[in-house]
Design a protein around this motif. Sequence first.
Motif, PDB file in Angstrom:
ATOM      1  N   ARG A  80       0.820  -1.222   0.000  1.00 15.72           N
ATOM      2  CA  ARG A  80       0.000   0.000   0.000  1.00 15.72           C
ATOM      3  C   ARG A  80       0.847   1.263   0.000  1.00 15.72           C
ATOM      4  O   ARG A  80       0.474   2.265  -0.613  1.00 15.72           O
ATOM      5  CB  ARG A  80      -0.918  -0.004   1.217  1.00 15.72           C
ATOM      6  CG  ARG A  80      -2.080  -0.978   1.090  1.00 15.72           C
ATOM      7  CD  ARG A  80      -2.894  -1.007   2.371  1.00 15.72           C
ATOM      8  NE  ARG A  80      -4.107  -1.816   2.208  1.00 15.72           N
ATOM      9  CZ  ARG A  80      -4.893  -2.170   3.216  1.00 15.72           C
ATOM     10  NH1 ARG A  80      -4.595  -1.793   4.464  1.00 15.72           N
ATOM     11  NH2 ARG A  80      -5.966  -2.890   2.998  1.00 15.72           N
ATOM     12  N   LYS A 139       2.935   1.491  -4.016  1.00 14.73           N
ATOM     13  CA  LYS A 139       1.982   2.446  -4.590  1.00 14.73           C
ATOM     14  C   LYS A 139       2.637   3.806  -4.810  1.00 14.73           C
ATOM     15  O   LYS A 139       2.465   4.425  -5.869  1.00 14.73           O
ATOM     16  CB  LYS A 139       0.769   2.589  -3.676  1.00 14.73           C
ATOM     17  CG  LYS A 139      -0.269   3.582  -4.187  1.00 14.73           C
ATOM     18  CD  LYS A 139      -1.504   3.581  -3.318  1.00 14.73           C
ATOM     19  CE  LYS A 139      -2.316   2.327  -3.517  1.00 14.73           C
ATOM     20  NZ  LYS A 139      -3.613   2.363  -2.809  1.00 14.73           N
ATOM     21  N   CYS A 186       4.963   3.518  -7.885  1.00 19.24           N
ATOM     22  CA  CYS A 186       4.301   3.291  -9.169  1.00 19.24           C
ATOM     23  C   CYS A 186       3.509   4.500  -9.661  1.00 19.24           C
ATOM     24  O   CYS A 186       3.327   4.668 -10.872  1.00 19.24           O
ATOM     25  CB  CYS A 186       3.373   2.080  -9.079  1.00 19.24           C
ATOM     26  SG  CYS A 186       4.231   0.506  -8.918  1.00 19.24           S
ATOM     27  N   ARG A 187       3.042   5.339  -8.760  1.00 23.99           N
ATOM     28  CA  ARG A 187       2.209   6.462  -9.188  1.00 23.99           C
ATOM     29  C   ARG A 187       3.034   7.581  -9.835  1.00 23.99           C
ATOM     30  O   ARG A 187       2.482   8.473 -10.472  1.00 23.99           O
ATOM     31  CB  ARG A 187       1.410   7.016  -8.015  1.00 23.99           C
ATOM     32  CG  ARG A 187       2.264   7.575  -6.904  1.00 23.99           C
ATOM     33  CD  ARG A 187       1.431   8.280  -5.832  1.00 23.99           C
ATOM     34  NE  ARG A 187       0.221   7.587  -5.487  1.00 23.99           N
ATOM     35  CZ  ARG A 187      -0.337   7.604  -4.271  1.00 23.99           C
ATOM     36  NH1 ARG A 187       0.272   8.275  -3.293  1.00 23.99           N
ATOM     37  NH2 ARG A 187      -1.462   6.972  -4.037  1.00 23.99           N
ATOM     38  N   ARG A 191      -3.808  -5.917  -7.281  1.00 20.62           N
ATOM     39  CA  ARG A 191      -4.532  -4.683  -7.620  1.00 20.62           C
ATOM     40  C   ARG A 191      -3.585  -3.599  -8.114  1.00 20.62           C
ATOM     41  O   ARG A 191      -3.918  -2.837  -9.033  1.00 20.62           O
ATOM     42  CB  ARG A 191      -5.326  -4.214  -6.395  1.00 20.62           C
ATOM     43  CG  ARG A 191      -6.512  -5.111  -6.072  1.00 20.62           C
ATOM     44  CD  ARG A 191      -7.423  -4.471  -5.048  1.00 20.62           C
ATOM     45  NE  ARG A 191      -6.803  -4.418  -3.725  1.00 20.62           N
ATOM     46  CZ  ARG A 191      -6.879  -5.388  -2.822  1.00 20.62           C
ATOM     47  NH1 ARG A 191      -7.529  -6.509  -3.106  1.00 20.62           N
ATOM     48  NH2 ARG A 191      -6.316  -5.252  -1.643  1.00 20.62           N
ATOM     49  N   GLU A 192      -2.394  -3.516  -7.507  1.00 22.51           N
ATOM     50  CA  GLU A 192      -1.412  -2.517  -7.951  1.00 22.51           C
ATOM     51  C   GLU A 192      -0.919  -2.847  -9.360  1.00 22.51           C
ATOM     52  O   GLU A 192      -0.704  -1.947 -10.178  1.00 22.51           O
ATOM     53  CB  GLU A 192      -0.223  -2.471  -6.986  1.00 22.51           C
ATOM     54  CG  GLU A 192      -0.586  -2.119  -5.547  1.00 22.51           C
ATOM     55  CD  GLU A 192      -1.337  -0.805  -5.446  1.00 22.51           C
ATOM     56  OE1 GLU A 192      -0.918   0.173  -6.095  1.00 22.51           O
ATOM     57  OE2 GLU A 192      -2.361  -0.760  -4.731  1.00 22.51           O
ATOM     58  N   TYR A 235      -1.468   0.145 -12.371  1.00 22.24           N
ATOM     59  CA  TYR A 235      -0.359   0.943 -12.900  1.00 22.24           C
ATOM     60  C   TYR A 235       0.290   0.311 -14.126  1.00 22.24           C
ATOM     61  O   TYR A 235       1.503   0.377 -14.314  1.00 22.24           O
ATOM     62  CB  TYR A 235       0.686   1.166 -11.801  1.00 22.24           C
ATOM     63  CG  TYR A 235       0.161   1.974 -10.642  1.00 22.24           C
ATOM     64  CD1 TYR A 235      -0.040   3.343 -10.761  1.00 22.24           C
ATOM     65  CD2 TYR A 235      -0.169   1.359  -9.439  1.00 22.24           C
ATOM     66  CE1 TYR A 235      -0.540   4.088  -9.700  1.00 22.24           C
ATOM     67  CE2 TYR A 235      -0.670   2.097  -8.374  1.00 22.24           C
ATOM     68  CZ  TYR A 235      -0.859   3.458  -8.507  1.00 22.24           C
ATOM     69  OH  TYR A 235      -1.356   4.193  -7.465  1.00 22.24           O
TER      70      TYR A 235
END
Length: 315
Positions: free
Chosen positions: A84, A88, A91-92, A121-122, A126
């Motif tokens: 999380r 995250k 990757c963002r 989910r990640e 992405y």
Amino acid sequence: MNGPWVEKYRPQKLEDIVGQDQIVKRLEKYVDEESMPNLMFTGPAGVGKTTTALALVKLILGEYWRQNFLELNASDARGIETVRKDIKNFCRLKPVGAPFRIVFLDEVDNMTKDAQHALRREMEMYTKTATFILSCNYSSKIIDPIQSRCAIFRFTPVKGKDIIKRLEFVASKEGYDYDLDALESIVYFAEGDMRKAINTLQSASLEGEKITVDSVYEVVSKARPEDINKMVTMALTGDFMGSRTLLRENMVLHGTSGEDMVTQIYQDISKRVMEEKMEGEIYMDLMEYLAETDFRIREGANPRIQLEALLTKFL
């Protein structure tokens, strides 16, 4: 010695990877196309999974690889919070001077199931900015939704001839003379694990200016193959007390562990079958006894008692 040889001589380029030629050829196509799906490297320890991942990352990301690369050991950071937060946040961000960013998760089979679902989910979210390389020893421990999102590469144990060639290279670079028998002994104990082989070579080099069979056995704390062969032969031909004496000598004098002794006995009887020196039905019976002994030792039973009981089954 300038630090561990396994790091000093770690291949930096894909073409230098030892013993995984088919995998290297497939990965080079991704470099040529400048695109790459999510990858999963699976296989036993010490066969080049991490080395291959790092070489691929440097080649495909170029001079900006450090800015676009995140490496995490999933056995240390194995929880959902790591996914999380760290993954995250990485990757963002948009890639810098590279086509995409790469997340490398080593030993991902140690991640909790919740963390794996969060990771899935990640990976979905992405796809335009990042790609993932996952490394594991056991792909069966990875949830199916992650496996289906990866191109899976199965690494195999490194062949003996390739290990010897690499050991010769390292020894010559370090200025050590060696006996070929010593390198063959290292291959026997390494069982396809290049990292273990090079670490053993470095440890054996501390024993003198020349790496010999004796210097290898000084550091491995395992029984010699000829002792195992003699012990098994004695047991098979009815000389239980003789085989028991050899067993005790190797476990007490040489410090061979119960797990290693089981592995070496397995190697010996497997070789007999391959050389047609043992009937298949006998081999199957012995394998059943060997598997039971291995399980009991790993569950905490007394290794010497279990191995002596195993020898009685060989009679």
